[in-house]
Enzyme design. Structure first.
Site, PDB file in Angstrom:
ATOM      1  N   LEU A  35       0.843  -1.214   0.000  1.00  0.00           N
ATOM      2  CA  LEU A  35       0.000   0.000   0.000  1.00  0.00           C
ATOM      3  C   LEU A  35       0.870   1.252   0.000  1.00  0.00           C
ATOM      4  CD1 LEU A  35      -2.923  -1.095   2.376  1.00  0.00           C
ATOM      5  CD2 LEU A  35      -2.730  -1.362  -0.098  1.00  0.00           C
ATOM      6  N   ILE A  62       6.911  -7.177  -0.313  1.00  0.00           N
ATOM      7  CA  ILE A  62       7.504  -8.371  -0.929  1.00  0.00           C
ATOM      8  C   ILE A  62       8.960  -8.552  -0.507  1.00  0.00           C
ATOM      9  CG2 ILE A  62       5.957  -8.434  -2.914  1.00  0.00           C
ATOM     10  CD1 ILE A  62       8.242  -7.099  -4.555  1.00  0.00           C
ATOM     11  N   GLU A  84       7.832  -0.645  -7.985  1.00  0.00           N
ATOM     12  CA  GLU A  84       7.856   0.797  -8.194  1.00  0.00           C
ATOM     13  C   GLU A  84       7.789   0.942  -9.707  1.00  0.00           C
ATOM     14  OE1 GLU A  84       7.783   3.388  -6.244  1.00  0.00           O
ATOM     15  OE2 GLU A  84       7.869   2.307  -4.353  1.00  0.00           O
ATOM     16  N   SER A  85       6.822   1.711 -10.214  1.00  0.00           N
ATOM     17  CA  SER A  85       6.500   1.604 -11.642  1.00  0.00           C
ATOM     18  C   SER A  85       6.661   2.889 -12.456  1.00  0.00           C
ATOM     19  CB  SER A  85       5.064   1.094 -11.796  1.00  0.00           C
ATOM     20  OG  SER A  85       4.152   2.087 -11.351  1.00  0.00           O
ATOM     21  N   THR A 124       7.911  -5.553 -18.439  1.00  0.00           N
ATOM     22  CA  THR A 124       7.605  -4.443 -19.339  1.00  0.00           C
ATOM     23  C   THR A 124       8.450  -4.502 -20.596  1.00  0.00           C
ATOM     24  OG1 THR A 124       7.759  -2.034 -19.533  1.00  0.00           O
ATOM     25  CG2 THR A 124       9.234  -3.060 -17.956  1.00  0.00           C
ATOM     26  N   ASP A 125       7.937  -3.906 -21.666  1.00  0.00           N
ATOM     27  CA  ASP A 125       8.730  -3.819 -22.905  1.00  0.00           C
ATOM     28  C   ASP A 125       9.917  -2.862 -22.756  1.00  0.00           C
ATOM     29  OD1 ASP A 125       7.307  -1.412 -22.843  1.00  0.00           O
ATOM     30  OD2 ASP A 125       6.426  -1.635 -24.844  1.00  0.00           O
ATOM     31  N   GLU A 126       9.916  -2.065 -21.674  1.00  0.00           N
ATOM     32  CA  GLU A 126      10.998  -1.083 -21.519  1.00  0.00           C
ATOM     33  C   GLU A 126      12.351  -1.730 -21.263  1.00  0.00           C
ATOM     34  OE1 GLU A 126      10.241   2.193 -19.008  1.00  0.00           O
ATOM     35  OE2 GLU A 126       8.173   2.379 -19.651  1.00  0.00           O
ATOM     36  N   TYR A 151      14.241   2.673 -13.518  1.00  0.00           N
ATOM     37  CA  TYR A 151      13.063   1.792 -13.492  1.00  0.00           C
ATOM     38  C   TYR A 151      13.250   0.611 -14.446  1.00  0.00           C
ATOM     39  CZ  TYR A 151       8.586  -0.095 -14.995  1.00  0.00           C
ATOM     40  OH  TYR A 151       7.579  -0.962 -15.359  1.00  0.00           O
ATOM     41  N   ALA A 153      15.878  -0.536 -15.887  1.00  0.00           N
ATOM     42  CA  ALA A 153      17.028  -1.375 -15.542  1.00  0.00           C
ATOM     43  C   ALA A 153      16.670  -2.325 -14.394  1.00  0.00           C
ATOM     44  CB  ALA A 153      18.224  -0.507 -15.159  1.00  0.00           C
ATOM     45  N   LYS A 155      13.668  -3.494 -13.731  1.00  0.00           N
ATOM     46  CA  LYS A 155      12.782  -4.534 -14.277  1.00  0.00           C
ATOM     47  C   LYS A 155      13.596  -5.532 -15.100  1.00  0.00           C
ATOM     48  CE  LYS A 155       8.865  -4.828 -13.999  1.00  0.00           C
ATOM     49  NZ  LYS A 155       7.966  -5.450 -12.970  1.00  0.00           N
ATOM     50  N   GLY A 276      16.791  11.027 -20.843  1.00  0.00           N
ATOM     51  CA  GLY A 276      16.882   9.632 -21.312  1.00  0.00           C
ATOM     52  C   GLY A 276      15.598   9.096 -21.931  1.00  0.00           C
TER      53      GLY A 276
HETATM   54  P1  NAD Z   1       1.263   0.582  -9.892  1.00  0.00           P
HETATM   55  O1  NAD Z   1       2.351   1.504  -9.495  1.00  0.00           O
HETATM   56  O2  NAD Z   1      -0.091   1.128 -10.225  1.00  0.00           O
HETATM   57  O3  NAD Z   1       1.049  -0.517  -8.743  1.00  0.00           O
HETATM   58  C1  NAD Z   1       2.120  -1.125  -8.085  1.00  0.00           C
HETATM   59  C2  NAD Z   1       1.588  -1.780  -6.808  1.00  0.00           C
HETATM   60  O4  NAD Z   1       2.696  -2.436  -6.153  1.00  0.00           O
HETATM   61  C3  NAD Z   1       1.009  -0.786  -5.795  1.00  0.00           C
HETATM   62  O5  NAD Z   1      -0.222  -1.273  -5.286  1.00  0.00           O
HETATM   63  C4  NAD Z   1       2.067  -0.722  -4.696  1.00  0.00           C
HETATM   64  O6  NAD Z   1       1.531  -0.460  -3.408  1.00  0.00           O
HETATM   65  C5  NAD Z   1       2.636  -2.128  -4.767  1.00  0.00           C
HETATM   66  N1  NAD Z   1       4.003  -2.201  -4.228  1.00  0.00           N
HETATM   67  C6  NAD Z   1       5.045  -1.357  -4.456  1.00  0.00           C
HETATM   68  N2  NAD Z   1       6.126  -1.734  -3.730  1.00  0.00           N
HETATM   69  C7  NAD Z   1       5.750  -2.848  -3.036  1.00  0.00           C
HETATM   70  C8  NAD Z   1       6.418  -3.711  -2.138  1.00  0.00           C
HETATM   71  N3  NAD Z   1       7.703  -3.503  -1.784  1.00  0.00           N
HETATM   72  N4  NAD Z   1       5.742  -4.769  -1.627  1.00  0.00           N
HETATM   73  C9  NAD Z   1       4.445  -4.996  -1.973  1.00  0.00           C
HETATM   74  N5  NAD Z   1       3.759  -4.197  -2.811  1.00  0.00           N
HETATM   75  C10 NAD Z   1       4.400  -3.151  -3.345  1.00  0.00           C
HETATM   76  O7  NAD Z   1       1.852  -0.258 -11.102  1.00  0.00           O
HETATM   77  P2  NAD Z   1       1.138  -0.848 -12.404  1.00  0.00           P
HETATM   78  O8  NAD Z   1       1.137   0.163 -13.476  1.00  0.00           O
HETATM   79  O9  NAD Z   1      -0.120  -1.500 -12.000  1.00  0.00           O
HETATM   80  O10 NAD Z   1       2.218  -1.956 -12.824  1.00  0.00           O
HETATM   81  C11 NAD Z   1       2.128  -3.280 -12.302  1.00  0.00           C
HETATM   82  C12 NAD Z   1       3.238  -4.111 -12.913  1.00  0.00           C
HETATM   83  O11 NAD Z   1       3.115  -4.132 -14.334  1.00  0.00           O
HETATM   84  C13 NAD Z   1       4.652  -3.597 -12.612  1.00  0.00           C
HETATM   85  O12 NAD Z   1       5.483  -4.714 -12.375  1.00  0.00           O
HETATM   86  C14 NAD Z   1       5.053  -2.897 -13.899  1.00  0.00           C
HETATM   87  O13 NAD Z   1       6.449  -2.946 -14.082  1.00  0.00           O
HETATM   88  C15 NAD Z   1       4.343  -3.739 -14.935  1.00  0.00           C
HETATM   89  N6  NAD Z   1       3.991  -3.060 -16.187  1.00  0.00           N
HETATM   90  C16 NAD Z   1       3.269  -1.908 -16.165  1.00  0.00           C
HETATM   91  C17 NAD Z   1       2.885  -1.321 -17.374  1.00  0.00           C
HETATM   92  C18 NAD Z   1       2.061  -0.048 -17.405  1.00  0.00           C
HETATM   93  O14 NAD Z   1       1.815   0.482 -18.486  1.00  0.00           O
HETATM   94  N7  NAD Z   1       1.579   0.463 -16.283  1.00  0.00           N
HETATM   95  C19 NAD Z   1       3.260  -1.904 -18.583  1.00  0.00           C
HETATM   96  C20 NAD Z   1       4.000  -3.089 -18.560  1.00  0.00           C
HETATM   97  C21 NAD Z   1       4.338  -3.675 -17.355  1.00  0.00           C
HETATM   98  O1  TDX Z   2       2.969  14.480 -18.114  1.00  0.00           O
HETATM   99  C1  TDX Z   2       3.476  13.696 -18.923  1.00  0.00           C
HETATM  100  N1  TDX Z   2       3.706  14.109 -20.199  1.00  0.00           N
HETATM  101  C2  TDX Z   2       4.263  13.301 -21.146  1.00  0.00           C
HETATM  102  O2  TDX Z   2       4.458  13.720 -22.295  1.00  0.00           O
HETATM  103  C3  TDX Z   2       3.832  12.343 -18.567  1.00  0.00           C
HETATM  104  C4  TDX Z   2       3.593  11.855 -17.171  1.00  0.00           C
HETATM  105  C5  TDX Z   2       4.381  11.530 -19.538  1.00  0.00           C
HETATM  106  N2  TDX Z   2       4.597  11.999 -20.789  1.00  0.00           N
HETATM  107  C6  TDX Z   2       5.136  11.085 -21.828  1.00  0.00           C
HETATM  108  C7  TDX Z   2       6.338  10.246 -21.442  1.00  0.00           C
HETATM  109  C8  TDX Z   2       6.129   8.988 -22.265  1.00  0.00           C
HETATM  110  O3  TDX Z   2       6.620   9.189 -23.593  1.00  0.00           O
HETATM  111  O4  TDX Z   2       4.086  10.137 -22.082  1.00  0.00           O
HETATM  112  C9  TDX Z   2       4.621   8.833 -22.344  1.00  0.00           C
HETATM  113  C10 TDX Z   2       4.070   7.848 -21.316  1.00  0.00           C
HETATM  114  O5  TDX Z   2       4.602   8.201 -20.049  1.00  0.00           O
HETATM  115  P1  TDX Z   2       4.294   7.341 -18.727  1.00  0.00           P
HETATM  116  O6  TDX Z   2       2.827   7.256 -18.501  1.00  0.00           O
HETATM  117  O7  TDX Z   2       5.147   7.877 -17.640  1.00  0.00           O
HETATM  118  O8  TDX Z   2       4.730   5.879 -19.189  1.00  0.00           O
HETATM  119  P2  TDX Z   2       6.122   5.237 -19.675  1.00  0.00           P
HETATM  120  O9  TDX Z   2       7.285   6.005 -19.178  1.00  0.00           O
HETATM  121  O10 TDX Z   2       5.988   4.981 -21.147  1.00  0.00           O
HETATM  122  O11 TDX Z   2       6.065   3.834 -18.862  1.00  0.00           O
HETATM  123  C11 TDX Z   2       4.805   3.108 -18.744  1.00  0.00           C
HETATM  124  O12 TDX Z   2       4.786   2.005 -19.607  1.00  0.00           O
HETATM  125  C12 TDX Z   2       5.660   0.950 -19.337  1.00  0.00           C
HETATM  126  C13 TDX Z   2       4.595   2.641 -17.303  1.00  0.00           C
HETATM  127  O13 TDX Z   2       4.623   3.762 -16.423  1.00  0.00           O
HETATM  128  C14 TDX Z   2       5.625   1.622 -16.920  1.00  0.00           C
HETATM  129  O14 TDX Z   2       5.354   1.118 -15.600  1.00  0.00           O
HETATM  130  C15 TDX Z   2       5.567   0.476 -17.902  1.00  0.00           C
HETATM  131  O15 TDX Z   2       6.597  -0.439 -17.654  1.00  0.00           O
END
Ligand code: NAD
Ligand code: TDX
Length: 340
Positions: A35, A62, A84-85, A124-126, A151, A153, A155, A276
């Site tokens: 949380l 975790i 941490e995402s 993630t694809d990153e 981030y 790196a 993952k 970056g």
């Molecule tokens: P999010 O940040 O919305 O949620 C992350 C959750 O993990 C939160 O509920 C947080 O409380 C919990 N958390 C963080 N540190 C923790 C810890 N030490 N122990 C237990 N819980 C912890 O993230 P999201 O966007 O839902 O992403 C979920 C997963 O999917 C991540 O592994 C991310 O790398 C991956 N992912 C996200 C995207 C995207 O577009 N959001 C795309 C590809 C992959």
């Molecule tokens: O205010 C903004 N303006 C903007 O132009 C923000 C917050 C982002 N951006 C740009 C940066 C990126 O090119 O938008 C694009 C998307 O940004 P984010 O939402 O921060 O996503 P990104 O960095 O692409 O990463 C997301 O996808 C892969 C997720 O946050 C990651 O957790 C996942 O692994």
């Protein structure tokens, strides 16, 4: 089937828990979530009553080996979303990303190996870095790893740990690397919800740099359906790339949002670019299609409109998270300069 879902109070994890409980009556879910600021307990509210005996939330990290061992001991499957995402946060607070994404994953891998649970790692694809803007190249499971931010790196490191535990310690695990998700319950620090919630409050969208960076958008429900496809049909030790052919420049996304809110195309501001900043992501999802998975949300405009409607209808869900996220962006300006 008893499953532990880490990070189940966050964006993708909570959508996964909700759809799993609704669609798979044989599954009992234990969410392990620290949380953090990224979680929203409202994401899971009502589930214990709606699904008696099938849902519980355990608050914890975790990285807590004792707690993790206790929970995984009773599980058939671990689905690992916790992380941490947010890339921007990883520039100012990288160590939290190493602790959770690397150490936390290793703690889970040890417990899953000890107790013989199947492990599905959400990545993630990153991890592959980025692709040139002017190309049709896509990431495949054999693309070399080349992450850009703390981030990505972290993952990448976690993916390598999963493979090491499979090869050297006999863990039964699968990995999926997905492209950018959108949909309900995404934290307002992220691009699409930041702009939607800003527009609802009357602010112009904030576009990093020229806005020409490309992201490959997929609806969160399509991602989660693909995760179950990998769990059900995937091969141990194999990596699956999840994407829905949804490439858009950031400007195209902003223009679509401005259209929904009835503003002209130029009603946005350019702000300082992310250091970056990855140029383009694009996924070749043929390994998923070979398993029979297909995305359902193929109309991005309709998915985006539904997402706008969800945020419009749930201001109490995002208002304080948005305030805190914008405060963090102002703090980043103080630390790194520019306007964000
Ligand atoms: P999010 O940040 O919305 O949620 C992350 C959750 O993990 C939160 O509920 C947080 O409380 C919990 N958390 C963080 N540190 C923790 C810890 N030490 N122990 C237990 N819980 C912890 O993230 P999201 O966007 O839902 O992403 C979920 C997963 O999917 C991540 O592994 C991310 O790398 C991956 N992912 C996200 C995207 C995207 O577009 N959001 C795309 C590809 C992959
Ligand atoms: O205010 C903004 N303006 C903007 O132009 C923000 C917050 C982002 N951006 C740009 C940066 C990126 O090119 O938008 C694009 C998307 O940004 P984010 O939402 O921060 O996503 P990104 O960095 O692409 O990463 C997301 O996808 C892969 C997720 O946050 C990651 O957790 C996942 O692994």
């Amino acid at each position: 089937m008893r499953i532990v879902v880490t990070g189940g109070a966050g964006f993708i994890g909570s959508n996964f828990v909700r759809s799993t409980l609704a669609q798979r009556p044989d599954v009992q879910v234990t969410v392990l979530d620290a949380l953090t600021y990224a979680a929203n307990p409202a994401n899971l509210s009502g589930l214990a009553d709606a699904y008696p005996g099938r849902f519980r939330l355990v608050e914890g990290s975790i990285t807590d080996a004792r707690l993790v061992d206790e929970l995984v001991a009773g599980a058939d499957l671990v689905v690992h979303f916790a992380a941490e995402s947010h890339n921007d946060n990883s520039l100012t607070n990288p160590l939290a990303f190493i602790t959770t994404n690397v150490t936390g994953t290793a703690v889970l891998l040890e417990a899953a190996t000890t107790h013989g649970a199947h492990f599905h790692h959400i990545s993630t694809d990153e991890v592959f870095g980025d692709l040139p803007l002017e190309s049709t190249e896509k990431f495949t499971p054999s693309t070399p790893y080349n992450p850009s931010s703390p981030y990505s790196a972290s993952k990448a490191a976690s993916d390598h740990l999963v493979r090491a535990w499979v090869r050297s310690k006999g863990l039964d695990a699968t990995i999926s690397n997905c492209s950018n998700n959108y949909g309900p319950r995404q934290h307002p620090e992220k691009f699409i919800p930041r702009q939607i919630t800003g527009l609802i409050e009357g602010h112009k969208p904030r576009v990093y740099g020229a806005g020409l960076n490309v992201r490959d958008w997929i609806h969160v429900d399509d991602h989660n359906a693909a995760v179950w496809t990998v769990i059900d049909k995937g091969e141990t030790g194999k990596t699956y790339l999840i994407g829905a052919d949804g490439e858009k420049t950031n400007l195209e996304v902003v223009t679509a949002l401005l259209g929904i809110f009835g503003h002209p195309d130029n009603w946005f501001v350019h702000v300082t670019d992310r250091p970056g900043h990855d140029r383009r992501y694009a996924i070749d999802a043929s390994s998923m299609r070979a398993l029979g998975w297909r995305p359902v949300y193929t109309d991005f405009a309709a998915g985006l409109k539904a997402t706008v409607d969800w945020y419009t209808q749930h201001p109490q869900w995002w208002e304080s998270a948005r305030h805190d996220a914008e405060t963090r962006y102002r703090d980043t300006e103080k630390e790194l300069g520019g306007n964000r």
